[in-house]
Enzyme design. Structure first.
Site, mmCIF file in Angstrom:
data_model
loop_
_atom_site.group_PDB
_atom_site.id
_atom_site.type_symbol
_atom_site.label_atom_id
_atom_site.label_comp_id
_atom_site.label_asym_id
_atom_site.label_seq_id
_atom_site.Cartn_x
_atom_site.Cartn_y
_atom_site.Cartn_z
ATOM 1 N N TYR A 40 48.816 32.557 -24.082
ATOM 2 C CA TYR A 40 49.023 33.553 -23.031
ATOM 3 C C TYR A 40 50.507 33.610 -22.697
ATOM 4 C CZ TYR A 40 48.715 35.871 -18.470
ATOM 5 O OH TYR A 40 48.866 36.737 -17.408
ATOM 6 N N ASP B 101 57.787 29.817 -25.283
ATOM 7 C CA ASP B 101 57.342 30.141 -23.932
ATOM 8 C C ASP B 101 57.053 28.830 -23.213
ATOM 9 O OD1 ASP B 101 56.102 30.841 -21.610
ATOM 10 O OD2 ASP B 101 54.693 32.266 -22.515
ATOM 11 N N LYS C 51 57.268 29.453 -13.081
ATOM 12 C CA LYS C 51 56.502 28.439 -12.353
ATOM 13 C C LYS C 51 57.391 27.372 -11.680
ATOM 14 C CE LYS C 51 52.299 29.858 -14.497
ATOM 15 N NZ LYS C 51 51.775 30.167 -15.796
#
Ligand SMILES: *Cc1c(COP(=O)(O)O)cnc(C)c1O
Length: 434
Positions: free
Chosen positions: A143, A238, A266
């Site tokens: 994702y 990522d 995050k």
């Protein structure tokens, strides 16, 4: 029983699609409804009905110090007194960029965004602009946020809802994204032999953590690195989830690799909305205003978010007992992770339930299957019904794990050994009654 949460959820559903602002929050995969949060502090989260849970989600990754750490709350209050957004450079952005470049050796220059989705979307545009090629390669179950090019065979909420592709993504876009099985070197090599000259980039979750937690086979990440180099494509790591969680330089630091571009989010926002992408200076300098690849953001580099993120990063590198030497926050998280893993393994053995446990540092995933976890296909084959029952039994007993078997669990520096032991007792009770 009608709870305040269920009443509020009924209202929410009238005004917000599905009652939530991000699909995984809807608890669809566990056939239920979410609770609403009143407040959270340290390792605990309290709902509007007054029930408190030990939390293993931490806002899906950002809250590595636990909830509402005083260092971040104070920083936000302090900085906000001097203004909340300026739309013109502020010193915190420079401090943040400098810190990222110092901590992550592959990053020579970095640009801030307001979400991880923007970071990955911008990184692939940049890779396409730099290489003048259109195709990108991603892996099934990885994702990378919800931009058009990347919402193809994605993990996280897209998997939970059984919609690996989204409606509204034009076929013509999706066709430029080639999806391969993860951990399969042969398929990858074959693709590059056929099409390597037209591939702009490989984007990969450095450790895939949105469809369970999956580790690369030995040599797999090195292959991604060498094959992109050989064909003049870029390698994009990522690290939105793993960056600044698994040490100062994320997975690339652990694995000693040098991707061309990296994406973050995050943890670097300290709980405020932040993302970042960075890497080779010659690639990054293709961005506007220096180069032809356009990328922008009204709130990018926001002073509150930068200051909150910097406060969080500072806490992570501090000595755990306030000293500047000895173990720091990352070391402490590894100690906690080991403690939890050891206890969980012993418990699952004792219960005789087929399982796999993957863990690195403060990230963990329990799978209800005895299959080796190589990629998302293995993750999908776990005992979903057992997971559902386990989730609700844990919630009932005051432990909040992710409401989906595809999510990674997170420990924070606010979790104590006592919290972890209490959680293992809850797990044991939950497994006994289901
Ligand atoms: C969460 C996540 C994203 C998306 O970040 P948002 O801030 O939710 O847009 C991208 N990639 C990975 C690996 C993630 O875990």
């Amino acid at each position: 029983m009608t709870t305040l949460s269920s009443k509020l959820f009924a209202v929410a559903k009238q005004h917000i699609p599905g009652g939530v602002n991000s699909p995984v929050r809807a608890f669809k995969n566990v056939d239920g409804e979410p609770f609403f949060v009143r407040r959270a502090k340290g390792s605990r989260i309290t709902d509007i009905d007054g029930k408190t849970y030990i939390d293993y989600i931490g806002s899906w990754g950002p809250n590595i110090l636990g909830h509402a750490p005083v260092e971040i709350s104070n920083t936000i209050h302090q900085v906000a007194k001097d203004g909340i957004s300026f739309g013109i450079p502020n010193p915190f952005e420079v401090d943040m960029a400098k810190t990222i470049c110092e901590w992550v050796p592959s990053v020579e220059k970095v640009r801030m965004t307001s979400s991880g989705t923007e970071a990955t979307m911008s990184a692939i545009r940049l890779a396409r602009g730099f290489t003048k090629r259109d195709y990108i390669v991603k892996f099934d179950g990885c994702y990378h946020g919800h931009s058009d090019s990347l919402l193809v065979a994605a993990g996280s909420g897209a998997l939970t809802n059984g919609e690996p592709d989204s409606a509204g993504v034009p076929k013509a876009f999706a066709e430029k994204t080639i999806v391969l099985p993860y951990n399969d070197p042969e398929t990858l090599t074959k693709l590059f032999e056929e099409k390597g000259e037209s591939i702009a980039a490989i984007i990969v979750e450095s450790y895939p953590a949105n469809a369970g937690l999956v580790f690369p086979k030995a040599g797999y990440l090195e292959l991604l690195s060498s094959i992109t180099k050989k064909y003049g494509a870029l390698l994009i790591f990522d690290e939105v989830m793993t960056g600044f969680r698994l040490g100062k330089a994320g997975v690339q630091g652990l694995e000693n690799l040098t991707p061309d571009l990296s994406c973050f989010g995050k943890v670097i926002g300290g709980g405020l909305p932040v993302g970042a992408f960075g890497g080779r200076a010659d690639v990054m300098d293709m961005l506007a205003p220096l180069g032809p690849v356009y990328q922008a953001g009204t709130l990018s580099g926001n002073p509150l978010a930068m200051a909150a993120g910097l406060a969080q990063l500072r806490q992570l590198t501090k000595g755990v007992n306030g000293s500047t030497s000895g173990p720091n926050g990352f070391d402490r998280l590894e100690t906690l992770g080991q403690h939890f893993e050891t206890g969980l393994r012993a418990l699952m053995e004792k219960k005789g339930i087929p399982h796999r446990i993957n863990r690195v540092g403060s990230m963990f995933c329990l799978f209800f299957t005895d299959r080796e976890i190589v990629n998302v296909d293995d993750v999908m084959k776990q005992d979903m019904e057992l997971f559902r029952k386990f989730f609700w039994a844990c919630l009932d007993k005051g432990v909040y794990i992710a409401p989906s078997p595809y999510e990674t669990g997170f420990l924070s520096l606010a979790h104590s050994e006592a919290d972890l032991d209490e959680t293992l007792t809850v797990f044991e009770d939950a497994l006994s009654e289901i």
